[in-house]
Design a protein around this motif. Structure first.
Motif, PDB file in Angstrom:
ATOM      1  N   GLN A   1       5.321 -25.636  -9.525  1.00 53.34           N
ATOM      2  CA  GLN A   1       4.843 -24.920  -8.344  1.00 53.34           C
ATOM      3  C   GLN A   1       4.609 -25.856  -7.160  1.00 53.34           C
ATOM      4  O   GLN A   1       4.651 -25.420  -6.021  1.00 53.34           O
ATOM      5  CB  GLN A   1       3.548 -24.158  -8.667  1.00 53.34           C
ATOM      6  CG  GLN A   1       3.721 -23.044  -9.663  1.00 53.34           C
ATOM      7  CD  GLN A   1       4.540 -21.871  -9.147  1.00 53.34           C
ATOM      8  OE1 GLN A   1       4.980 -21.827  -8.007  1.00 53.34           O
ATOM      9  NE2 GLN A   1       4.772 -20.901 -10.006  1.00 53.34           N
ATOM     10  N   GLN A   2       4.380 -27.129  -7.440  1.00 53.76           N
ATOM     11  CA  GLN A   2       4.120 -28.103  -6.377  1.00 53.76           C
ATOM     12  C   GLN A   2       5.304 -29.039  -6.118  1.00 53.76           C
ATOM     13  O   GLN A   2       5.217 -29.891  -5.232  1.00 53.76           O
ATOM     14  CB  GLN A   2       2.889 -28.928  -6.746  1.00 53.76           C
ATOM     15  CG  GLN A   2       1.634 -28.076  -6.860  1.00 53.76           C
ATOM     16  CD  GLN A   2       0.439 -28.885  -7.318  1.00 53.76           C
ATOM     17  OE1 GLN A   2       0.283 -30.041  -6.971  1.00 53.76           O
ATOM     18  NE2 GLN A   2      -0.405 -28.270  -8.124  1.00 53.76           N
ATOM     19  N   ASP A   3       6.371 -28.895  -6.883  1.00 56.68           N
ATOM     20  CA  ASP A   3       7.528 -29.771  -6.729  1.00 56.68           C
ATOM     21  C   ASP A   3       8.083 -29.690  -5.310  1.00 56.68           C
ATOM     22  O   ASP A   3       8.235 -28.605  -4.746  1.00 56.68           O
ATOM     23  CB  ASP A   3       8.614 -29.369  -7.729  1.00 56.68           C
ATOM     24  CG  ASP A   3       9.862 -30.197  -7.571  1.00 56.68           C
ATOM     25  OD1 ASP A   3       9.893 -31.324  -8.103  1.00 56.68           O
ATOM     26  OD2 ASP A   3      10.798 -29.727  -6.892  1.00 56.68           O
ATOM     27  N   GLU A   4       8.397 -30.847  -4.735  1.00 47.61           N
ATOM     28  CA  GLU A   4       8.842 -30.930  -3.342  1.00 47.61           C
ATOM     29  C   GLU A   4      10.094 -30.084  -3.075  1.00 47.61           C
ATOM     30  O   GLU A   4      10.166 -29.362  -2.090  1.00 47.61           O
ATOM     31  CB  GLU A   4       9.099 -32.394  -2.967  1.00 47.61           C
ATOM     32  CG  GLU A   4       9.442 -32.585  -1.519  1.00 47.61           C
ATOM     33  CD  GLU A   4       9.613 -34.052  -1.147  1.00 47.61           C
ATOM     34  OE1 GLU A   4      10.326 -34.320  -0.172  1.00 47.61           O
ATOM     35  OE2 GLU A   4       9.033 -34.915  -1.826  1.00 47.61           O
ATOM     36  N   TYR A   5      11.083 -30.179  -3.943  1.00 46.66           N
ATOM     37  CA  TYR A   5      12.312 -29.405  -3.740  1.00 46.66           C
ATOM     38  C   TYR A   5      12.026 -27.903  -3.855  1.00 46.66           C
ATOM     39  O   TYR A   5      12.474 -27.108  -3.028  1.00 46.66           O
ATOM     40  CB  TYR A   5      13.385 -29.819  -4.753  1.00 46.66           C
ATOM     41  CG  TYR A   5      14.720 -29.165  -4.479  1.00 46.66           C
ATOM     42  CD1 TYR A   5      15.611 -29.748  -3.586  1.00 46.66           C
ATOM     43  CD2 TYR A   5      15.084 -27.970  -5.092  1.00 46.66           C
ATOM     44  CE1 TYR A   5      16.832 -29.150  -3.303  1.00 46.66           C
ATOM     45  CE2 TYR A   5      16.301 -27.369  -4.827  1.00 46.66           C
ATOM     46  CZ  TYR A   5      17.170 -27.962  -3.932  1.00 46.66           C
ATOM     47  OH  TYR A   5      18.372 -27.370  -3.650  1.00 46.66           O
ATOM     48  N   HIS A   6      11.270 -27.533  -4.860  1.00 51.54           N
ATOM     49  CA  HIS A   6      10.923 -26.119  -5.053  1.00 51.54           C
ATOM     50  C   HIS A   6      10.194 -25.557  -3.835  1.00 51.54           C
ATOM     51  O   HIS A   6      10.521 -24.480  -3.336  1.00 51.54           O
ATOM     52  CB  HIS A   6      10.077 -25.974  -6.324  1.00 51.54           C
ATOM     53  CG  HIS A   6       9.593 -24.586  -6.565  1.00 51.54           C
ATOM     54  ND1 HIS A   6       8.259 -24.287  -6.669  1.00 51.54           N
ATOM     55  CD2 HIS A   6      10.250 -23.416  -6.719  1.00 51.54           C
ATOM     56  CE1 HIS A   6       8.121 -22.986  -6.885  1.00 51.54           C
ATOM     57  NE2 HIS A   6       9.312 -22.433  -6.917  1.00 51.54           N
TER      58      HIS A   6
END
Length: 94
Positions: free
Chosen positions: A67-72
């Motif tokens: 949920q916090q991933d940069e790409y996502h």
């Protein structure tokens, strides 16, 4: 394993195949994903959502990282929030 499922209802005129392409682009770009599946509705009933995303992660900690991933966040969520009317989600342990 934890399964995260999201169904998206797109705004009128938005292209579900483009949404599928953007969602599918997480494969190889979001490291904690253990699996990803993206489907486009074929029934087109009044109850149908347009696009469905299913991802597999190890556990709730991995889901939080996802949920916090940069790409996502900066690519996928940014695009999806611009084209959706509404969404529903469900998370469950396999």
């Amino acid at each position: 394993m934890l399964k995260h499922v999201v169904c998206f209802k797109l705004k009128e005129g938005e292209n579900p195949l483009e949404a599928k392409k953007v969602l599918s682009s997480m494969q190889g770009n979001v490291p904690m994903l253990k699996g990803i599946e993206v489907g486009v509705d074929e029934l087109h009933s009044h109850r149908s959502f347009d696009v469905m995303l299913t991802v597999l992660v190890d556990d709730f900690n991995a889901l939080n990282e996802y949920q916090q991933d940069e790409y996502h966040v900066n690519v996928v969520k940014k695009y999806m929030h611009s084209v959706i009317e509404k969404s529903v989600a469900m998370d469950y342990t396999l």
